[in-house]
Design a protein around this motif. Structure first.
Motif, PDB file in Angstrom:
ATOM      1  N   UNK A 152     -25.456 -22.380 -29.697  1.00 41.78           N
ATOM      2  CA  UNK A 152     -26.766 -21.799 -30.298  1.00 41.78           C
ATOM      3  C   UNK A 152     -26.191 -20.665 -31.089  1.00 41.78           C
ATOM      4  N   UNK A 153     -27.008 -19.958 -32.117  1.00 39.75           N
ATOM      5  CA  UNK A 153     -26.404 -18.879 -32.901  1.00 39.75           C
ATOM      6  C   UNK A 153     -25.830 -17.847 -32.219  1.00 39.75           C
ATOM      7  N   UNK A 163     -33.488 -25.000 -24.569  1.00 44.01           N
ATOM      8  CA  UNK A 163     -33.250 -24.426 -25.793  1.00 44.01           C
ATOM      9  C   UNK A 163     -34.139 -24.917 -27.011  1.00 44.01           C
ATOM     10  N   UNK A 164     -34.822 -23.539 -27.817  1.00 42.67           N
ATOM     11  CA  UNK A 164     -35.304 -23.980 -28.882  1.00 42.67           C
ATOM     12  C   UNK A 164     -35.201 -22.806 -30.108  1.00 42.67           C
ATOM     13  N   UNK A 165     -35.234 -23.266 -31.268  1.00 44.11           N
ATOM     14  CA  UNK A 165     -35.032 -22.517 -32.238  1.00 44.11           C
ATOM     15  C   UNK A 165     -36.422 -22.221 -33.108  1.00 44.11           C
ATOM     16  N   UNK A 166     -36.346 -20.755 -33.449  1.00 44.00           N
ATOM     17  CA  UNK A 166     -37.606 -20.176 -34.321  1.00 44.00           C
ATOM     18  C   UNK A 166     -36.882 -19.057 -35.228  1.00 44.00           C
ATOM     19  N   UNK A 208     -32.154 -19.922 -30.146  1.00 44.63           N
ATOM     20  CA  UNK A 208     -31.411 -20.481 -31.575  1.00 44.63           C
ATOM     21  C   UNK A 208     -32.269 -19.864 -32.808  1.00 44.63           C
ATOM     22  N   UNK A 209     -31.663 -20.075 -33.998  1.00 42.80           N
ATOM     23  CA  UNK A 209     -32.456 -19.741 -35.115  1.00 42.80           C
ATOM     24  C   UNK A 209     -32.283 -20.879 -36.117  1.00 42.80           C
ATOM     25  N   UNK A 222     -36.924 -28.041 -31.171  1.00 44.50           N
ATOM     26  CA  UNK A 222     -36.753 -28.081 -29.810  1.00 44.50           C
ATOM     27  C   UNK A 222     -35.648 -29.097 -29.398  1.00 44.50           C
ATOM     28  N   UNK A 223     -34.548 -28.393 -28.627  1.00 46.01           N
ATOM     29  CA  UNK A 223     -33.106 -29.108 -28.485  1.00 46.01           C
ATOM     30  C   UNK A 223     -33.422 -30.188 -27.258  1.00 46.01           C
TER      31      UNK A 223
END
Length: 251
Positions: A152-153, A163-166, A208-209, A222-223
């Motif tokens: 992730x970042x 893990x999720x990104x926003x 994550x971003x 969504x990973x």
């Protein structure tokens, strides 16, 4: 002889009453290991085989206090991202240059030749597992690099169905949430039941971003782990959901 037996019995009884004698050896308590899940399995709670220890008074008081309120908001867009797998891709070989680790950015070392559509998938999704077992990752601020895991970042390994990104201004890193409702697909249809169930059962954490410009005010990515075969982007798992609802915890 009878007197000696009676004497020994009395001594034994007194010893038991006094709590003497060899201590009883107890088997150590064990916890059942958390089951491992494949890329499309739904995580579940860990199970303990040993009885729970009594909670201290302070913990009991906390347990009796009201739980944090669950805030549900609607109108979210949900997308998914995954780890591409080189063996499921073909196309003309393409040489990739970059870094051989996370200690540089926009490097120019030769990282090898890979199928062209695999390279495209890595740039789109952020990561791919090579035939050699290493990971070819990509980030807008680093470029391509080889690694031992999908990252992730912040440099931590991505976790499927966790893990999720926003965008940072939407939900900050560390925010946990659950999908309360899946909304509908681009064509207005309901999300496939198996996919919706998996997304709703998971407990997500923003780690994550988005690449700048790809996020949005109510957009979550969504990973879901590694792709499972050729043509994965045509499967039910690769979808965009709109009008979804998300439940977060508030203090």
């Amino acid at each position: 002889m009878l007197l000696q037996v009676r004497f020994c019995s009395v001594v034994l009884a007194l010893s038991l009453l006094a709590g003497c004698g060899d201590p009883v050896t107890r088997a150590p308590s064990t916890a059942l290991p958390r089951p491992s899940f494949g890329p499309w399995s739904v995580p579940g709670p860990s199970v303990s085989a040993s009885p729970a220890a009594p909670a201290p008074a302070s913990a009991s008081a906390r347990a009796s206090s009201p739980a944090p309120a669950a805030a549900v908001s609607s109108g979210w867009e949900l997308t998914v991202y995954y780890t591409a797998v080189q063996s499921f891709h073909d196309g003309e070989p393409e040489t990739v240059t970059g870094c051989r680790g996370l200690d540089c950015a926009h490097g120019d070392e030769d990282l090898g030749d890979y199928p062209a559509d695999f390279v495209v998938a890595v740039k789109d999704e952020g990561t791919g597992r090579t035939a050699a077992g290493t990971y070819l990752n990509w980030s807008y601020d680093i470029g391509y690099w080889l690694d031992t895991a999908a990252r992730d970042t912040a440099g931590a390994p991505l976790r499927p169905f966790v893990s999720a990104a926003a965008d940072a201004g939407v939900l900050p890193r560390g925010t946990t949430f659950r999908v309360a409702g899946c909304g509908h697909t681009d064509d207005g249809a309901a999300a496939p039941e198996q996919v919706c169930t998996a997304l709703r059962r998971a407990r997500w954490t923003v780690t994550d971003e988005f690449t700048p410009g790809l996020g949005g005010s109510k957009h979550l990515d969504l990973y879901i782990g590694e792709e499972t075969g050729p043509g994965f982007t045509d499967s039910a798992w690769y979808l965009t959901l709109t009008g979804a609802s998300v439940r977060t915890r508030t203090a």
